[in-house]
Scaffold this motif. Structure first.
Motif, mmCIF file in Angstrom:
data_model
loop_
_atom_site.group_PDB
_atom_site.id
_atom_site.type_symbol
_atom_site.label_atom_id
_atom_site.label_comp_id
_atom_site.label_asym_id
_atom_site.label_seq_id
_atom_site.Cartn_x
_atom_site.Cartn_y
_atom_site.Cartn_z
ATOM 1 N N TYR A 261 -70.604 56.782 87.109
ATOM 2 C CA TYR A 261 -69.754 57.840 86.952
ATOM 3 C C TYR A 261 -68.700 57.723 85.859
ATOM 4 N N PRO B 21 -73.146 65.247 91.280
ATOM 5 C CA PRO B 21 -72.465 66.444 90.544
ATOM 6 C C PRO B 21 -72.728 66.212 89.005
ATOM 7 N N SER B 22 -72.779 67.468 88.415
ATOM 8 C CA SER B 22 -73.072 67.435 86.741
ATOM 9 C C SER B 22 -71.754 67.203 86.280
ATOM 10 N N CYS B 23 -71.848 66.870 85.183
ATOM 11 C CA CYS B 23 -70.719 66.233 84.460
ATOM 12 C C CYS B 23 -70.468 67.474 83.180
ATOM 13 N N THR C 170 -77.803 65.127 95.570
ATOM 14 C CA THR C 170 -77.649 65.768 94.104
ATOM 15 C C THR C 170 -76.498 65.388 93.531
ATOM 16 N N ARG D 100 -67.673 60.694 98.720
ATOM 17 C CA ARG D 100 -66.729 60.782 97.656
ATOM 18 C C ARG D 100 -66.034 59.236 97.659
ATOM 19 N N GLU E 203 -70.735 65.585 101.397
ATOM 20 C CA GLU E 203 -70.424 64.865 100.239
ATOM 21 C C GLU E 203 -70.122 63.435 100.465
ATOM 22 N N THR F 35 -66.689 63.229 93.829
ATOM 23 C CA THR F 35 -67.783 63.194 94.522
ATOM 24 C C THR F 35 -68.920 62.516 93.634
ATOM 25 N N TYR G 59 -73.743 65.051 96.573
ATOM 26 C CA TYR G 59 -73.754 65.867 97.623
ATOM 27 C C TYR G 59 -75.153 65.779 98.480
#
Ligand SMILES: Cc1cc2nc3c(=O)[nH]c(=O)nc-3n(C[C@H](O)[C@H](O)[C@H](O)COP(=O)(O)OP(=O)(O)OC[C@H]3O[C@@H](n4cnc5c(N)ncnc54)[C@H](O)[C@@H]3O)c2cc1C
Ligand code: SF4
Ligand code: SF4
Ligand code: FES
Lengths: 264, 338
Positions: free
Chosen positions: B119, B84-86, B82, B261, B259, B72, B75
């Protein structure tokens, strides 16, 4: 914090110019360096992204001329009323105006291929003294497909313009035939000082280059722009690669000497 | 310089290390293989040394620890995105020498080719690599000829015996984490620890030296490619394939929320080059095979200075049509002489 290139930013739609039922120019708010031939990824969350060339550059705007052909572009046409689109870019190398100054410049564009070169046409139309001579040949399928009608009126005052359609109903006043038909008669004075920019669908580019070479134009005086599948614009997704070249990073604009060797 | 420690001590050490690290390693999944009644070895999070498959080469590579099959990017709701947190832990990734060489290729694409990939980089910065050596060659690999059989740029080398574990830890950071987890330099036996490596494989591959634009017309592409069914498995197991496609999805209960991706892509599978209006490039499987092989042994090297292929041999092991990349490359090399 490191920059995340995948996140699009909102850009306000300042103006819409409707060329045909399926081709509109969206004038978008944007400040920053941009060159003709570069592109943006236009994003509609839920539907995806589409690479779109810059078709005009203003002091704090860019133009995106979009043809409605599928999932994302349909949605752009339906959704722009929201007054902004999400974009990211600019990407790619673009055309370098300096390469064409003081030359006999010939721009040959097929259909939406006019978008990526329109910035150059605009430039030399408003600075006619900076090229030795400027000619535009623009080809469209039919009179209904002609783009940038208002711009043509302006260009016709300042540079040589051949606006042709592949076929037209009886009684059509303008020029007809493929762009290639007009190449043998172009007023090329010195082939070594003449530069050609050729952008359009693959078949159009192929035959146009052949015709242009018949006029004795050296390869290095020809410039082309490639369109390939692009998912990232960042040299990562791989889809745009031809041989060792990433069209999104190293292109989409190539000198023909280099571009002719790129194999899919 | 390294240490020898009792297996039990090492087990406790790794258990404690999980406080600060997520540990990724090859694991055996019985009965899950591509062919019937076969096992598959693929990467997963592990919590103990026992779970790790140290000996056999994994069927899938380590790359999914840094670059998920399906990742992802953000979102979205109607008006915001937003990221996604890691994980806030570090990553400890167990791999073999060929795969450690593949890491350099992944870095080339994700960190050097155009702007850095957000990412990939945020995981890469947290990652430490643990070399598992090879006592004997795997079946289809040809690392020796590719020069990827040895690695000395590991953060940790670890060899696991029944009763004893040997380690060498050039990474200061990891060493200090190991100490914090209980590695007792005074208590363990210091000894010289150097990784084994294979010097010969069952398969020997010679890279052609004279590939050029003319090679695009070689009849060998058709000879091998006509059997290809375009399943893409060879790309998915390859530790150096990096391609992906964007995919937007929205949730069933709220159309406006979803989301974006990215999903692993394969240049052998239909659709890879499709553009609007029905255009596509390389429609024939043989052209796609040529594109893949040339990427591995020719054009990547033109761009980055070394071949992309590391000789892990996974593509040959996974192909349902028994198409041998190794044979194809050797045949191309034989033509050099002509
Ligand atoms: C450098 C570049 C510049 C372009 N400039 C313009 C322009 O100025 N105006 C314009 O109207 N169109 C332009 N295109 C083509 C435009 O990107 C496609 O028409 C658009 O992506 C179609 O998306 P869709 O979802 O509406 O169509 P669909 O056919 O539904 O697309 C499906 C998917 O295929 C991908 N895709 C389809 N066609 C292309 C394509 N040609 N290139 C890359 N990816 C594609 C998209 O990512 C999309 O997710 C350009 C393409 C490139 C590569
Ligand atoms: S182009 Fe093909 S061979 Fe190259 S990285 Fe992508 S999927 Fe792998
Ligand atoms: S070469 Fe084999 S594994 Fe690769 S796409 Fe073709 S059939 Fe599938
Ligand atoms: S568009 Fe993704 S690598 Fe060029």
């Amino acid at each position: 914090m490191m920059k995340n290139e995948y996140i699009p930013f909102p850009s306000q739609v300042k103006k819409i110019i409707r060329h045909t039922d399926i081709e509109y120019t969206f004038r978008m708010e944007f400040t920053g360096e941009v060159k003709p031939g570069q592109f943006f990824e236009v994003s509609i969350p839920r539907y995806g992204e589409a690479p779109i060339s810059v078709s005009g550059i203003g002091p704090d705007t860019i133009d995106l001329t979009i043809r409605k052909v599928g999932k994302v572009t349909n949605q752009i046409f339906e959704n722009f009323e929201g007054n902004h689109l999400l974009i990211r870019g600019p990407y790619g190398n673009g055309f370098d105006i300096e390469n064409y100054k003081n030359k006999e410049l010939f721009i040959i564009a097929g259909g939406t291929g006019l978008s990526p070169v329109k910035g150059i046409v605009d430039y030399f139309s408003s600075h006619p003294g900076e090229a030795a001579d400027t000619t535009l040949i623009a080809g469209f399928k039919s009179p209904d497909d002609i783009l940038f009608k208002q711009d043509f009126e302006q260009w016709e005052k300042n540079i040589r313009v051949i606006k042709t359609v592949d076929s037209a109903p009886d009684g059509y006043q303008g020029q007809t035939g493929m762009v290639t038909k007009y190449i043998p008669d172009l007023p090329v004075k010195n082939p070594d000082n003449a530069v050609f920019i050729i952008v359009g669908p693959p078949a159009m580019m192929k035959f146009t280059v052949i015709e242009v070479q018949k006029r004795g134009i050296p390869e290095q005086n020809i410039w082309i722009s490639y369109e390939r599948k692009m998912c990232c614009g960042l040299g990562k997704c791989g889809h745009c690669k031809m041989d060792s070249t990433y069209i999104c990073l190293d292109g989409p604009v190539f000198n023909y000497k280099e571009g002719k060797n790129l194999i899919d | 310089m390294g240490y020898q420690l009792p297996r039990k001590t090492a087990d406790t050490l790794f258990c404690r290390l999980r406080e600060h690290y997520e540990i990724f390693a090859p694991k055996l999944f019985a009965g899950d293989g591509c062919f019937s009644d076969t096992d598959v070895i693929r990467y997963d999070k592990v919590s103990s040394l026992d779970e790790i498959e140290f000996d056999r080469r994994s069927d899938y590579s380590f790359k999914e620890a840094l670059f998920a099959v399906n990742e992802t990017l953000f979102y979205f709701t109607e008006n915001e995105t937003t990221i996604p947190s890691c994980t806030d832990k570090k990553l400890l990734i167990f791999l073999k020498s060929c795969d450690l060489h593949a890491l350099k290729r992944l870095d080339a694409i994700y960190l050097e080719n155009g702007p850095e990939d957000f990412y990939y980089k945020r995981l890469r910065e947290k990652a430490c690599f643990v070399l598992m050596d090879c006592g004997e060659t795997c079946d289809t690999g040809f690392c020796a000829g590719m020069g990827t059989n040895r690695s000395d740029n590991y953060d940790l080398y670890l060899k696991c015996g029944e009763e004893t574990v040997w380690i060498d830890c050039p990474s200061e950071e990891l060493l200090s984490d190991l100490k914090e987890a209980g590695l007792n330099e005074a208590g363990e036996t210091a000894c010289a620890v150097t990784p084994n490596y294979v010097t010969q494989n069952k398969e020997t591959v010679t890279l052609p030296k004279k590939l050029s634009v003319e090679s695009f017309d070689n009849p060998l592409w058709e000879a091998y490619g006509s059997r290809c069914i375009g399943c893409g498995r060879c790309n998915f197991v390859c530790p150096t394939c990096t391609c992906f496609t964007m995919q937007d999805i929205h949730y069933r209960d709220n159309e406006n929320v979803g989301e974006r991706r990215r999903v692993w892509a394969s240049c052998q599978v239909d659709g890879y080059t499709d553009i609007a209006g029905g255009g596509s490039f390389r429609q024939k499987q043989s052209d796609r095979l040529r594109f893949k092989v040339m990427h591995k042994i020719y054009d990547f090297e033109k761009r980055f200075g070394y071949p992309m292929c590391v000789g892990c041999g996974r593509c040959d092991a996974v192909c349902p049509e028994y198409i041998s990349y190794a044979n194809l490359v050797n045949q191309l090399a034989e033509e050099d002489a002509k």
